[in-house]
Design a protein around this motif. Structure first.
Motif, PDB file in Angstrom:
ATOM      1  N   LEU A   1      13.297  -2.545   2.229  1.00 57.00           N
ATOM      2  CA  LEU A   1      12.851  -3.872   2.685  1.00 57.00           C
ATOM      3  C   LEU A   1      11.952  -3.892   3.898  1.00 57.00           C
ATOM      4  N   CYS A   2      10.980  -4.920   4.093  1.00 55.04           N
ATOM      5  CA  CYS A   2      10.661  -5.036   5.437  1.00 55.04           C
ATOM      6  C   CYS A   2      11.469  -5.790   6.309  1.00 55.04           C
ATOM      7  N   LYS A   3      11.387  -5.767   7.373  1.00 53.43           N
ATOM      8  CA  LYS A   3      12.113  -6.298   8.433  1.00 53.43           C
ATOM      9  C   LYS A   3      12.563  -7.784   8.141  1.00 53.43           C
ATOM     10  N   ASP A   4      11.438  -8.870   7.871  1.00 55.71           N
ATOM     11  CA  ASP A   4      11.346 -10.038   7.528  1.00 55.71           C
ATOM     12  C   ASP A   4      12.747 -10.217   6.356  1.00 55.71           C
ATOM     13  N   CYS A   5      12.230  -9.489   5.269  1.00 61.65           N
ATOM     14  CA  CYS A   5      13.130  -9.533   3.950  1.00 61.65           C
ATOM     15  C   CYS A   5      14.536  -9.179   4.649  1.00 61.65           C
ATOM     16  N   LYS A   6      14.734  -8.245   5.103  1.00 63.10           N
ATOM     17  CA  LYS A   6      15.913  -7.600   5.490  1.00 63.10           C
ATOM     18  C   LYS A   6      16.951  -8.921   6.113  1.00 63.10           C
TER      19      LYS A   6
ATOM     20  N   ASP B   1       7.343 -13.571  -2.591  1.00 60.67           N
ATOM     21  CA  ASP B   1       6.365 -13.783  -2.364  1.00 60.67           C
ATOM     22  C   ASP B   1       6.093 -13.094  -0.954  1.00 60.67           C
ATOM     23  N   CYS B   2       6.679 -11.849  -0.524  1.00 62.67           N
ATOM     24  CA  CYS B   2       6.655 -11.216   0.532  1.00 62.67           C
ATOM     25  C   CYS B   2       5.218 -10.411   0.370  1.00 62.67           C
ATOM     26  N   LYS B   3       4.355 -10.417   1.346  1.00 65.29           N
ATOM     27  CA  LYS B   3       2.968  -9.408   1.300  1.00 65.29           C
ATOM     28  C   LYS B   3       3.202  -8.108   1.817  1.00 65.29           C
ATOM     29  N   ASP B   4       4.274  -7.755   2.300  1.00 69.82           N
ATOM     30  CA  ASP B   4       4.537  -6.394   2.876  1.00 69.82           C
ATOM     31  C   ASP B   4       4.437  -5.460   1.713  1.00 69.82           C
ATOM     32  N   THR B   5       3.585  -4.540   1.807  1.00 67.99           N
ATOM     33  CA  THR B   5       3.262  -3.322   0.519  1.00 67.99           C
ATOM     34  C   THR B   5       4.392  -2.812  -0.090  1.00 67.99           C
ATOM     35  N   ALA B   6       5.501  -2.211   0.784  1.00 68.33           N
ATOM     36  CA  ALA B   6       6.665  -1.990   0.604  1.00 68.33           C
ATOM     37  C   ALA B   6       7.334  -2.768  -0.652  1.00 68.33           C
ATOM     38  N   CYS B   7       7.534  -4.107  -0.036  1.00 65.89           N
ATOM     39  CA  CYS B   7       8.141  -5.274  -0.720  1.00 65.89           C
ATOM     40  C   CYS B   7       7.334  -5.566  -1.982  1.00 65.89           C
ATOM     41  N   VAL B   8       5.999  -5.472  -2.001  1.00 63.98           N
ATOM     42  CA  VAL B   8       5.276  -5.719  -3.320  1.00 63.98           C
ATOM     43  C   VAL B   8       5.717  -4.708  -4.453  1.00 63.98           C
TER      44      VAL B   8
HETATM   45 ZN    ZN Z   1       9.091  -8.124   2.669  1.00 67.29          ZN
END
Ligand code: ZN
Ligand code: ZN
Length: 451
Positions: free
Chosen positions: A200-205, A217-224
């Protein structure tokens, strides 16, 4: 007493970062959107409401949730001189719900239908093409949970965009379930996110524990990429929520409103339950209609741009501290719509009608008389153009010609001293002298003759 300030060479003060002036040509676009939105909403029984631009900070922290971008970093909050924590409103729904409660609208005939239009404030990074003061039109229906309410709101949002002149409007829709089934879904999503935690991206973590829905709804490519395998809320709906969604979709079918079910649609705020939707303008990418040879395939890609969204928020009132009231609503971001109107070359309806009569004055006495005469004409219902600050006959006549005036009223020294005025027909080139007291009737007769 005015203190003399020592003159220093200063740089001219400009607008704050992320905030913009709307010049007259811009305002015309906003007015066109508002005009359409107002007419359609009022037809459907909505009334206008205006709430303050500044509210108590709690009004937004409670319903939006601590773990949202808006509350975490985008609110303009400050302590007032009296020590209150206040915030420039970042959105319109919580204030309308507060007003519903504060003014006892529970005792009005239900549901209560309200619309609003105005400025909102979020401290976003301006480079994302967003403005820190932005304008929204929104509509809310409070006091009813029937699925037809959700469908009416979607229909109104759809109609407004169609009638502004956008050919392809598409609704993305999803259901998040109510408190019961969403709880179950959140647990599943949290378990899934924990499994994928390292990716997950930093924000999601950081926020996954408080609000696992944010992953969707995270726009980070890894999260997508991760969310493509994530459990979907619709699969966890209880029977009541399933029936509610089915109801909304059936009404949309009935109303021939094009929609697509979007399993990742969650909206940014915690208070949404059951229906969530976003409103998209769809267009073919510039140039994409030309054939692009890639093997044998012709690629036509469509660009979708979200210009608004909304949904149901039956739990919002409880979050605010009131008694539970079902409600739903939507809001448009007007900046985006205006941007798209310009791109689509949609004209604004407010093209200023230039007056067909122009007043020309020569000499000091005539100028003084004109100052009053303009007002007499306005009261008499004659739209008149003037350039009272000019003294030169020829320059005034040339303005009259540029405006396409049919008649020039010429007031010289002689006319000002007497009680006449010269009326020149600019199209025929003829002119006649008219008594000032008969001027309004004379002009009205002339315009009747033309019809
Ligand atoms: Zn994310
Ligand atoms: Zn449910």
């Amino acid at each position: 007493m005015i203190k003399k300030v020592k003159q220093q060479k200063k740089e001219m003060v400009r607008t704050p970062k992320g905030m913009h002036d709307l010049l007259p040509t811009d305002v015309a676009y906003y007015e066109k959107i508002y005009e359409k939105a107002r007419l359609i909403s009022e037809f459907y029984g909505f009334s206008p409401i205006e709430t303050p631009h500044v509210e108590n900070t709690d009004l937004f922290i409670r319903p939006l949730g601590e773990a949202t971008d808006v509350v975490e970093k985008e609110m303009y909050s400050f302590k007032s001189k009296g020590g209150d924590m206040l915030t420039l409103r970042p959105e319109g729904t919580a204030p309308v719900m507060r007003a519903y409660y504060e003014h006892g609208m529970q005792s009005w005939p239900q549901p209560v239908k309200l619309y609003y239009n105005g400025s909102f404030f979020r401290h976003e990074r301006p480079q994302r093409g967003r403005t820190r003061e932005f304008r929204q039109f929104g509509a809310e229906i409070i006091g009813e949970q029937d699925p037809i309410i959700d469908a009416i709101l979607i229909k109104i949002a759809y109609l407004i965009l169609k009638e502004i002149g956008f050919p392809n409007v598409l609704i993305h829709i999803n259901s998040l379930g109510d408190r019961d089934c969403r709880g179950q879904y959140k647990k599943e999503l949290l378990a899934f996110s924990k499994k994928k935690f390292n990716y997950l991206c930093k924000d999601c973590k950081r926020r996954v524990k408080d609000n696992p829905l944010r992953l969707l709804d995270c726009k980070d490519t890894a999260c997508v990429e991760i969310r493509a395998q994530a459990p979907q809320p619709i699969a966890y709906l209880c029977n009541n929520c399933k029936a509610h969604l089915k109801g909304v979709l059936e009404y949309l079918d009935e109303g021939e409103i094009p929609y697509t079910i979007d399993h990742h649609l969650v909206r940014g705020f915690d208070y949404y339950g059951r229906t969530v939707f976003e409103i998209f303008l769809e267009e073919d990418e510039a140039g994409a209609l030309e054939e692009v040879k890639e093997g044998e395939n012709k690629i036509v890609s469509a660009v979708q741009l979200a210009v608004g969204g909304g949904g149901r928020y039956d739990e919002l009132m409880t979050l605010l501290g009131g008694k539970s009231v079902p409600a739903a609503g939507f809001a448009f971001g007007l900046e985006r719509i205006v941007h798209e109107m310009k791109a689509h070359e949609i004209a604004t309806s407010k093209i200023k009608q230039s007056p067909k009569v122009f007043l020309v004055q020569i000499g000091a006495a005539a100028k003084r008389r004109s100052f009053k005469l303009v007002e007499e004409l306005r009261k008499g219902g004659v739209s008149v153009g003037e350039s009272l600050s000019r003294d030169n006959l020829r320059s005034q006549l040339s303005i009259a010609a540029k405006l396409g005036a049919h008649f020039s009223l010429i007031l010289g020294q002689k006319e000002a001293m007497g009680d006449t005025i010269i009326v020149r027909n600019m199209i025929e080139g003829s002119q006649e002298t008219v008594m000032q007291k008969n001027l309004i009737d004379f002009l009205k007769n002339q315009s009747k003759k033309k019809k």
